[in-house]
Design an enzyme around this catalytic site. Structure first.
Site, mmCIF file in Angstrom:
data_model
loop_
_atom_site.group_PDB
_atom_site.id
_atom_site.type_symbol
_atom_site.label_atom_id
_atom_site.label_comp_id
_atom_site.label_asym_id
_atom_site.label_seq_id
_atom_site.Cartn_x
_atom_site.Cartn_y
_atom_site.Cartn_z
ATOM 1 N NE ARG A 166 -11.312 11.929 13.137
ATOM 2 C CZ ARG A 166 -10.149 12.460 12.771
ATOM 3 N NH1 ARG A 166 -9.809 13.638 13.197
ATOM 4 N NH2 ARG A 166 -9.346 11.811 11.968
ATOM 5 C CE LYS A 219 -4.314 -1.184 -4.652
ATOM 6 N NZ LYS A 219 -4.652 -2.211 -3.662
ATOM 7 C CE LYS A 224 1.589 -1.731 3.144
ATOM 8 N NZ LYS A 224 0.286 -1.803 2.532
ATOM 9 C CE LYS A 251 -1.730 -12.256 1.382
ATOM 10 N NZ LYS A 251 -3.166 -12.205 1.210
ATOM 11 C CG HIS A 274 2.484 -6.778 0.841
ATOM 12 N ND1 HIS A 274 2.629 -6.810 2.206
ATOM 13 C CD2 HIS A 274 1.366 -6.043 0.622
ATOM 14 C CE1 HIS A 274 1.644 -6.124 2.768
ATOM 15 N NE2 HIS A 274 0.871 -5.649 1.832
ATOM 16 C CG ASP A 312 -0.406 -0.156 -1.088
ATOM 17 O OD1 ASP A 312 -0.573 -0.033 0.141
ATOM 18 O OD2 ASP A 312 -1.186 -0.795 -1.828
HETATM 19 C C1 BG6 Z 1 -2.397 -4.017 1.594
HETATM 20 C C2 BG6 Z 1 -2.346 -2.907 0.592
HETATM 21 O O1 BG6 Z 1 -1.234 -4.016 2.368
HETATM 22 O O2 BG6 Z 1 -2.500 -5.264 0.925
HETATM 23 C C3 BG6 Z 1 -3.579 -2.944 -0.288
HETATM 24 O O3 BG6 Z 1 -2.283 -1.656 1.273
HETATM 25 C C4 BG6 Z 1 -3.778 -4.308 -0.913
HETATM 26 O O4 BG6 Z 1 -3.499 -1.941 -1.306
HETATM 27 C C5 BG6 Z 1 -3.692 -5.400 0.161
HETATM 28 O O5 BG6 Z 1 -5.029 -4.359 -1.550
HETATM 29 C C6 BG6 Z 1 -3.686 -6.774 -0.462
HETATM 30 O O6 BG6 Z 1 -3.741 -7.732 0.549
HETATM 31 P P1 BG6 Z 1 -4.655 -9.038 0.422
HETATM 32 O O7 BG6 Z 1 -4.278 -9.863 1.592
HETATM 33 O O8 BG6 Z 1 -6.064 -8.548 0.470
HETATM 34 O O9 BG6 Z 1 -4.290 -9.625 -0.875
#
Ligand code: BG6
Length: 493
Positions: A51, A344, A152, A186, A244, A239
């Site tokens: 933007r 977190k 995601k 990964k 994941h 999230d």
């Molecule tokens: C993301 C989440 O998909 O993955 C984040 O939205 C998270 O909240 C992140 O911090 C972690 O991924 P990585 O690869 O940095 O461990």
């Protein structure tokens, strides 16, 4: 995973949300590394769509700064110049049709270009507008060729995921859609396939006869990093866990696929998700716990609580930690609990898959000085270092019958090798059109189905959320998920 053919490679890569967090932290560094590894075709150009009213020059300055911050001293000038020359900046509003017309006018005509990739590095609430607008200016064509990459979480519950999928399918064919879950890129996750299916010694042990339980932990020491507008609506369950951690679970638990190709892999993963025992409404409390970080200390530094973070709603009850227990009711896993947790602002940045073995059936060493022998573990570390360890007992040299626990450590990296970021692998797969490490919709749908009872239950219990101090391993209450007294969270390698 597999290579592609030059003739099918896209000639333009469009990043929607080019000035956002994801683009700066992950996409730009990953593309830069692919440039450095000479994996981007010479003809590929990249359009940064955002933007801010910037010129190409301002965009390039921003990129220089961003990459210098991420890659630092390792920025190679000739590579960087080559990389930066691929970019143009397109100022636009995701909701305005005119911005897409301007974008379409900038792209080479279909006869001059095989295809375009559109990467939606934007908030989930904006996906719909982009999909509609791409279709409105005909950028969903050539059908089967132009690709769209969706981050995601795919939807915010099962219903919205289905709606999003339907919208995508109205305008794009399935082979154009890349639903990304970067954990699948990964190294450890891919290595898990090799570890399980290329080693005869592992696979016979990988089942309910030998394994007591499985733990999957993704602990982050970072907070929400100025993402409150997204995170406060999402929370840790949407999230991280629905995608994941659930993906990690499927790769740990799946049967060997018939071949290492997209559909065969997806079929096996879906079978696992379908076999997860649904959590009854009345059992949600026994299967899942949530919490939110309060003020605390990380690495000797005081950090604010979640509610003090910028733009978080006052009294928000969004969870920043979730732990849950699942059972997979099939021949391989029946009765083996899978404990998943993520949070977190935890004590450490540390992610691992840990499998604990059963106690030996015979207590042979009962009459010796040996106390109860601790069970064996297999530890697959994902972050910060990627490694695979096995814990075994050996006798201590000496006159008495004492043992010690040894870790056999297979580090993935040799000293002269470098870790790849998941996005490097996945962006290359998008460019080369390999969908093995992307999600098929039924995987997403079944994963939502698994977590749906928890989401629904929490949605009505809105008065209160327990807290844990930032810098800790989460709430002590998470211990109540365990099925037996000898199970505890494995925090360290
Ligand atoms: C993301 C989440 O998909 O993955 C984040 O939205 C998270 O909240 C992140 O911090 C972690 O991924 P990585 O690869 O940095 O461990």
């Amino acid at each position: 995973m597999s290579g592609g053919h030059e003739a099918q490679l896209p000639c333009t890569f469009v990043i929607f949300g080019a000035t956002g967090n994801l683009a700066s932290n992950k996409l730009l560094p990953a593309l830069y590394h692919l440039e450095a590894a000479a994996r981007l075709s010479e003809s590929l150009s990249i359009v940064a769509f955002a933007r801010r009213p910037w010129s190409d020059v301002e965009w390039r300055d921003h990129m220089r700064e961003t990459l210098a911050g991420r890659i630092g001293g390792k920025l190679d000038t000739p590579v960087f110049e080559r990389f930066i020359a691929r970019f143009t900046y397109q100022q636009g509003d995701l909701n305005e049709a005119a911005s897409y017309q301007a974008l379409a006018a900038r792209l080479p005509p279909p006869e001059a270009c095989s295809s375009t990739v559109f990467y939606l590095a934007i908030k989930p609430s904006e996906f719909g507008a982009v999909i509609h607008n791409l279709e409105a200016v005909g950028l969903n064509k050539p059908r089967g060729l132009n690709r769209v990459v969706i981050e995601k979480p795919f939807g915010e519950d099962i219903e919205s995921a289905r709606m999003l999928n339907q919208l995508l399918h109205e305008h794009f064919d399935e082979e154009q859609i890349f639903r990304i879950d970067h954990f699948l890129g990964k190294e450890t996750v891919q290595n898990l396939l090799v570890f399980r299916f290329a080693n005869t010694l592992i696979e016979p042990l990988w089942n309910r006869n030998f394994i007591d339980h499985v733990q999957i932990t993704v602990a982050e020491s970072i907070g929400i990093e100025k993402r409150a507008d997204y995170y406060d609506r999402a929370g840790a369950l949407r999230d991280m866990l629905q995608n994941h951690l659930m993906q990690l679970l499927t790769v740990v638990a799946m049967e060997p696929p018939a071949a290492l190709e997209a559909d065969a892999l997806h079929d096996e993963k879906v079978k696992v998700l379908r076999s997860i025992r649904p959590i009854a409404k009345r059992a949600v409390h026994a299967h899942a716990i949530r919490a939110q970080y309060a003020r605390g200390t990380i690495d000797g530094r005081p950090v604010p609580g979640y509610q003090q973070e910028e733009n978080v709603e006052p009294n928000s009850i969004t969870e920043t930690y979730v732990a849950a227990k699942f059972y997979i009711d099939n021949w391989r896993w029946r009765g083996v609990p899978f404990y998943l947790r993520t949070g977190k602002r935890m004590a450490q940045q540390s992610s691992m898959i840990a499998l604990r073995f059963r106690h030996p059936p015979q207590q042979l060493f009962r009459e010796t000085p040996l106390e109860t022998i601790a069970p064996n573990w297999i530890l697959l570390s994902i972050q910060p270092d990627e490694s695979m360890r096995m814990e075994v007992h050996v006798k201590q040299p000496g006159l008495d019958m004492n043992t010690r626990l040894m870790q056999m450590n297979a580090s993935f990296l040799k000293t002269d090798e470098q870790t790849l970021d998941a996005y490097e692998t996945l962006l290359l797969d998008v460019i080369e059109g390999d969908r093995s490490l992307f999600l098929r919709f039924d995987e997403v749908e079944w994963a939502w189905r698994v977590v749906d009872p928890i989401l629904k239950h929490w949605a009505v219990e809105r008065e209160y959320i327990p807290t844990y101090p930032a810098g800790s391993w989460g709430p002590a209450d998470a211990n109540r998920l365990f099925d037996s007294d000898d199970q505890t969270w494995r925090d360290e390698l």
